[in-house]
Write a protein that holds these residues in place. Structure first.
Motif, PDB file in Angstrom:
ATOM      1  N   ILE A  90       0.850  -1.183   0.000  1.00 57.75           N
ATOM      2  CA  ILE A  90       0.000   0.000   0.000  1.00 57.75           C
ATOM      3  C   ILE A  90       0.886   1.232   0.000  1.00 57.75           C
ATOM      4  O   ILE A  90       1.761   1.368   0.855  1.00 57.75           O
ATOM      5  CB  ILE A  90      -0.925   0.013   1.233  1.00 57.75           C
ATOM      6  N   ASP A  91       0.676   2.107  -0.979  1.00 61.20           N
ATOM      7  CA  ASP A  91       1.436   3.345  -1.107  1.00 61.20           C
ATOM      8  C   ASP A  91       0.486   4.526  -0.979  1.00 61.20           C
ATOM      9  O   ASP A  91      -0.459   4.654  -1.756  1.00 61.20           O
ATOM     10  CB  ASP A  91       2.144   3.416  -2.466  1.00 61.20           C
ATOM     11  N   TYR A  92       0.764   5.383   0.009  1.00 62.26           N
ATOM     12  CA  TYR A  92      -0.033   6.596   0.212  1.00 62.26           C
ATOM     13  C   TYR A  92       0.746   7.802  -0.272  1.00 62.26           C
ATOM     14  O   TYR A  92       1.955   7.892  -0.060  1.00 62.26           O
ATOM     15  CB  TYR A  92      -0.350   6.805   1.695  1.00 62.26           C
ATOM     16  N   VAL A  93       0.052   8.744  -0.897  1.00 63.59           N
ATOM     17  CA  VAL A  93       0.657  10.016  -1.276  1.00 63.59           C
ATOM     18  C   VAL A  93       0.612  10.916  -0.049  1.00 63.59           C
ATOM     19  O   VAL A  93      -0.427  11.038   0.607  1.00 63.59           O
ATOM     20  CB  VAL A  93      -0.108  10.672  -2.448  1.00 63.59           C
ATOM     21  N   ILE A  94       1.739  11.520   0.270  1.00 64.96           N
ATOM     22  CA  ILE A  94       1.806  12.471   1.378  1.00 64.96           C
ATOM     23  C   ILE A  94       1.422  13.835   0.841  1.00 64.96           C
ATOM     24  O   ILE A  94       2.006  14.298  -0.142  1.00 64.96           O
ATOM     25  CB  ILE A  94       3.225  12.511   1.983  1.00 64.96           C
ATOM     26  N   PRO A  95       0.419  14.482   1.440  1.00 63.38           N
ATOM     27  CA  PRO A  95      -0.007  15.803   0.936  1.00 63.38           C
ATOM     28  C   PRO A  95       1.180  16.768   0.843  1.00 63.38           C
ATOM     29  O   PRO A  95       2.026  16.821   1.719  1.00 63.38           O
ATOM     30  CB  PRO A  95      -1.008  16.283   1.990  1.00 63.38           C
ATOM     31  N   GLY A  96       1.214  17.488  -0.255  1.00 63.44           N
ATOM     32  CA  GLY A  96       2.294  18.456  -0.471  1.00 63.44           C
ATOM     33  C   GLY A  96       3.522  17.878  -1.135  1.00 63.44           C
ATOM     34  O   GLY A  96       4.454  18.595  -1.452  1.00 63.44           O
ATOM     35  N   ARG A  97       3.561  16.561  -1.369  1.00 58.09           N
ATOM     36  CA  ARG A  97       4.687  15.910  -2.039  1.00 58.09           C
ATOM     37  C   ARG A  97       4.196  15.266  -3.310  1.00 58.09           C
ATOM     38  O   ARG A  97       3.059  14.833  -3.414  1.00 58.09           O
ATOM     39  CB  ARG A  97       5.320  14.855  -1.148  1.00 58.09           C
ATOM     40  N   ARG A  98       5.056  15.150  -4.291  1.00 63.90           N
ATOM     41  CA  ARG A  98       4.720  14.495  -5.550  1.00 63.90           C
ATOM     42  C   ARG A  98       4.996  13.010  -5.449  1.00 63.90           C
ATOM     43  O   ARG A  98       5.926  12.595  -4.791  1.00 63.90           O
ATOM     44  CB  ARG A  98       5.535  15.089  -6.683  1.00 63.90           C
ATOM     45  N   GLY A  99       4.153  12.235  -6.152  1.00 60.64           N
ATOM     46  CA  GLY A  99       4.372  10.776  -6.199  1.00 60.64           C
ATOM     47  C   GLY A  99       3.871  10.092  -4.954  1.00 60.64           C
ATOM     48  O   GLY A  99       3.309  10.707  -4.062  1.00 60.64           O
ATOM     49  N   SER A 100       4.088   8.782  -4.899  1.00 59.15           N
ATOM     50  CA  SER A 100       3.665   8.009  -3.727  1.00 59.15           C
ATOM     51  C   SER A 100       4.877   7.573  -2.944  1.00 59.15           C
ATOM     52  O   SER A 100       5.978   7.486  -3.446  1.00 59.15           O
ATOM     53  CB  SER A 100       2.841   6.803  -4.171  1.00 59.15           C
ATOM     54  N   ASN A 101       4.665   7.293  -1.675  1.00 55.79           N
ATOM     55  CA  ASN A 101       5.740   6.867  -0.767  1.00 55.79           C
ATOM     56  C   ASN A 101       5.432   5.543  -0.174  1.00 55.79           C
ATOM     57  O   ASN A 101       4.387   5.091  -0.069  1.00 55.79           O
ATOM     58  CB  ASN A 101       5.921   7.906   0.342  1.00 55.79           C
TER      59      ASN A 101
END
Length: 101
Positions: A90-101
């Motif tokens: 499961i990869d969540y996008v962190i608000p304010g950052r591009r792409g998924s982490n």
């Protein structure tokens, strides 16, 4: 089809060579990525998906949070009791950052 920006998170189901089933539930919307839903998985509703996998990868984009993931092998033995159940990433996008982490 919802835009990727509306479904920023990604869940990946990876088959381990054994027929297995999975169910995914989110508190937002969910959509199968890059495959024919009739061949790869069935979207049960806007918030849940279920399917079968043996080999390969099934990917879903979703909004919100993951509510539940249930995977079982061909004998209906759930993870983590069975080493044959599919891997789930499961990869969540962190608000304010591009792409998924």
């Amino acid at each position: 089809m919802l835009a990727e920006n509306n479904l920023p998170n990604l869940v990946t189901i990876i088959g381990r060579g054994v027929p297995s089933n999975y169910e995914i539930t989110v508190d937002g919307d969910i959509e199968l990525v890059g495959a024919d839903p009739l061949e790869e998985a069935t979207i049960v509703s806007e918030k849940a998906a279920e399917g079968a996998i043996e080999t390969g990868v099934h990917r879903f984009r979703f909004s919100g949070q993951m509510a539940n993931v249930h995977v079982v092998d061909w004998n209906s033995v759930p993870a983590p009791e069975s080493p044959s159940t599919p891997e789930v990433h499961i990869d969540y996008v962190i608000p304010g950052r591009r792409g998924s982490n």
